[in-house]
Design a protein around this motif. Sequence first.
Motif, PDB file in Angstrom:
ATOM      1  N   UNK A 225     -15.919  69.720  29.048  1.00  0.00           N
ATOM      2  CA  UNK A 225     -15.788  69.882  27.640  1.00  0.00           C
ATOM      3  C   UNK A 225     -16.081  71.177  27.345  1.00  0.00           C
ATOM      4  N   UNK A 226     -15.240  72.198  27.676  1.00  0.00           N
ATOM      5  CA  UNK A 226     -14.991  73.565  27.230  1.00  0.00           C
ATOM      6  C   UNK A 226     -14.882  73.870  25.718  1.00  0.00           C
ATOM      7  N   UNK A 227     -15.433  74.600  24.906  1.00  0.00           N
ATOM      8  CA  UNK A 227     -14.770  75.188  23.587  1.00  0.00           C
ATOM      9  C   UNK A 227     -15.104  76.514  23.520  1.00  0.00           C
ATOM     10  N   UNK A 228     -13.913  77.374  23.152  1.00  0.00           N
ATOM     11  CA  UNK A 228     -12.481  76.778  22.666  1.00  0.00           C
ATOM     12  C   UNK A 228     -11.794  76.184  24.105  1.00  0.00           C
ATOM     13  N   UNK A 229     -10.922  75.263  24.029  1.00  0.00           N
ATOM     14  CA  UNK A 229     -10.429  74.546  25.122  1.00  0.00           C
ATOM     15  C   UNK A 229      -9.918  75.393  26.160  1.00  0.00           C
ATOM     16  N   UNK A 235     -19.873  72.180  27.406  1.00  0.00           N
ATOM     17  CA  UNK A 235     -20.759  71.968  26.275  1.00  0.00           C
ATOM     18  C   UNK A 235     -21.629  70.597  26.808  1.00  0.00           C
ATOM     19  N   UNK A 236     -20.871  70.274  27.983  1.00  0.00           N
ATOM     20  CA  UNK A 236     -21.833  68.830  28.243  1.00  0.00           C
ATOM     21  C   UNK A 236     -22.094  69.181  30.034  1.00  0.00           C
ATOM     22  N   UNK A 237     -23.322  68.797  30.364  1.00  0.00           N
ATOM     23  CA  UNK A 237     -23.901  69.111  31.726  1.00  0.00           C
ATOM     24  C   UNK A 237     -24.413  67.822  32.389  1.00  0.00           C
ATOM     25  N   UNK A 238     -23.873  67.630  33.447  1.00  0.00           N
ATOM     26  CA  UNK A 238     -24.588  65.859  34.052  1.00  0.00           C
ATOM     27  C   UNK A 238     -24.809  66.209  35.643  1.00  0.00           C
ATOM     28  N   UNK A 239     -26.235  65.911  35.529  1.00  0.00           N
ATOM     29  CA  UNK A 239     -26.693  66.151  37.120  1.00  0.00           C
ATOM     30  C   UNK A 239     -25.722  65.440  38.201  1.00  0.00           C
ATOM     31  N   UNK A 240     -25.811  65.887  39.251  1.00  0.00           N
ATOM     32  CA  UNK A 240     -25.000  65.344  40.181  1.00  0.00           C
ATOM     33  C   UNK A 240     -25.365  65.895  41.543  1.00  0.00           C
ATOM     34  N   UNK A 241     -25.147  64.748  42.730  1.00  0.00           N
ATOM     35  CA  UNK A 241     -25.646  65.187  43.914  1.00  0.00           C
ATOM     36  C   UNK A 241     -24.526  65.737  44.741  1.00  0.00           C
ATOM     37  N   UNK A 242     -24.468  67.020  44.866  1.00  0.00           N
ATOM     38  CA  UNK A 242     -23.556  67.860  45.675  1.00  0.00           C
ATOM     39  C   UNK A 242     -24.183  69.013  46.690  1.00  0.00           C
ATOM     40  N   UNK A 243     -24.732  68.379  47.765  1.00  0.00           N
ATOM     41  CA  UNK A 243     -25.529  69.337  48.667  1.00  0.00           C
ATOM     42  C   UNK A 243     -24.676  70.536  49.101  1.00  0.00           C
ATOM     43  N   UNK A 244     -23.293  70.303  49.524  1.00  0.00           N
ATOM     44  CA  UNK A 244     -22.678  71.360  49.951  1.00  0.00           C
ATOM     45  C   UNK A 244     -22.273  72.419  48.996  1.00  0.00           C
ATOM     46  N   UNK A 325     -26.527  67.705  26.275  1.00  0.00           N
ATOM     47  CA  UNK A 325     -25.200  68.296  25.358  1.00  0.00           C
ATOM     48  C   UNK A 325     -25.582  69.260  24.398  1.00  0.00           C
ATOM     49  N   UNK A 326     -24.652  70.211  24.308  1.00  0.00           N
ATOM     50  CA  UNK A 326     -24.596  71.291  23.239  1.00  0.00           C
ATOM     51  C   UNK A 326     -23.672  70.729  22.009  1.00  0.00           C
ATOM     52  N   UNK A 327     -24.575  69.904  21.229  1.00  0.00           N
ATOM     53  CA  UNK A 327     -23.606  69.142  20.338  1.00  0.00           C
ATOM     54  C   UNK A 327     -22.764  69.716  19.314  1.00  0.00           C
ATOM     55  N   UNK A 328     -23.241  70.854  19.237  1.00  0.00           N
ATOM     56  CA  UNK A 328     -22.304  71.596  18.159  1.00  0.00           C
ATOM     57  C   UNK A 328     -20.884  72.021  18.758  1.00  0.00           C
ATOM     58  N   UNK A 329     -20.754  72.398  20.014  1.00  0.00           N
ATOM     59  CA  UNK A 329     -19.679  72.741  20.666  1.00  0.00           C
ATOM     60  C   UNK A 329     -18.949  71.394  21.260  1.00  0.00           C
TER      61      UNK A 329
END
Length: 386
Positions: A225-229, A235-244, A325-329
């Motif tokens: 969710x980048x802004x400007x598009x 603007x949103x970051x979610x933890x994930x399992x990507x060891x590589x 979440x960066x709510x404003x962006x």
Amino acid sequence: MDFKGTRVLVLDGFGRQVAIILKELHDLGCVCTTLNCSKMDVGYVSRYPVKKILEPQTRYDMAELKKVLDREIFSGNYDVVMPMTEPTTDTLWENKDLYLPYVKYACADEECFVKAYDKQLTMELCTKNGINCPITKMDDESMDEFLAKVKFPLALKPRKGSGSRGFYKAETKERLFELINSGAVKVDEYVIQEFIENAETHRVSYTFIDNDGEVKTSMIAKSSMPYPLGVGTNSLFQSCNMPEVALQAEKLLKLMNWRGYASVCFIESEEDHIPKVMEINGRISASLKISWYCGAHVVRQMLERAYGVPVTSYIKDYPDGLRIRHWQATAMWFVKSPDRFKTKPFCFTPFKTKDVVFSLSDPLPWFAYTISCFARYKGEMEKRKR
């Protein structure tokens, strides 16, 4: 080590990352002072600092910043100084002989920080060591040699800087040379590389390496969710399992002989889903809160390293699906994006999600930061028009 009573001077009070930094320092029992440019800064309205310095010129005027640092650091009132941005960190390292007798620095080492700030050096290191990155024009190759191995469009961005300021997209060879010949793009000051199409998804590593070269934190988040598009900060970051991907980040940082905290940003096309290194952030990134949410206390690690004591290890399996979440962006992305209703989970879900700035225990920074964001909106968008 017990940090209760440690006197910390937190610089760049306008940064949204200051909210979680101050909370972490408060929880450790530190006594915090913030240097601010406005009464609307996160660091000024927060309830955590015991002292709030207001010096409006220090955000952009590094000479004025040095005067303030001279006054504050030479006072002997601080044990540790913690910068948030590249220019402030640069100023500290440029004056290390003056300041280090008085305070400890809670930031990346000078040599590594300077290297990471130059995106071209990062790309060359990746290219020479088999780490995935966009095809990039090397300093020792001609433009014709580079163009022979890459397809348009191209991305052109300043070697030094952050965000999307100064970014251009060249769709054709004619447009590329128009930008160069007009002086808008100076080849020796820009990274010129393939443009990764359909790449709203990024991966970000959060890595901490102690003074012995041992990795003490290593986790990955998916950002979107980048802004400007298309060109803005996600603007949103979610933890994930990507060891590589985590291992690629660790490899790159170890090649740089990195010490301290860093985040490595990977860009990922929806076509091939191969994460490619985009940049290293040696500063404290705004998304640092995701590592705290997952149980890694980087602020403690920074203080431990500054004092030369063993650094706490947070190497473990981090929970998937926690979000900040960066709510404003995110709100602006929602207004502008045609994919606003296609995201899963919905971008404004409260489930397993925290805001970058907001905290029930310290709510005022969120409201002040929101007002500041919208006050600066027009000017910021003008800077990003390309």
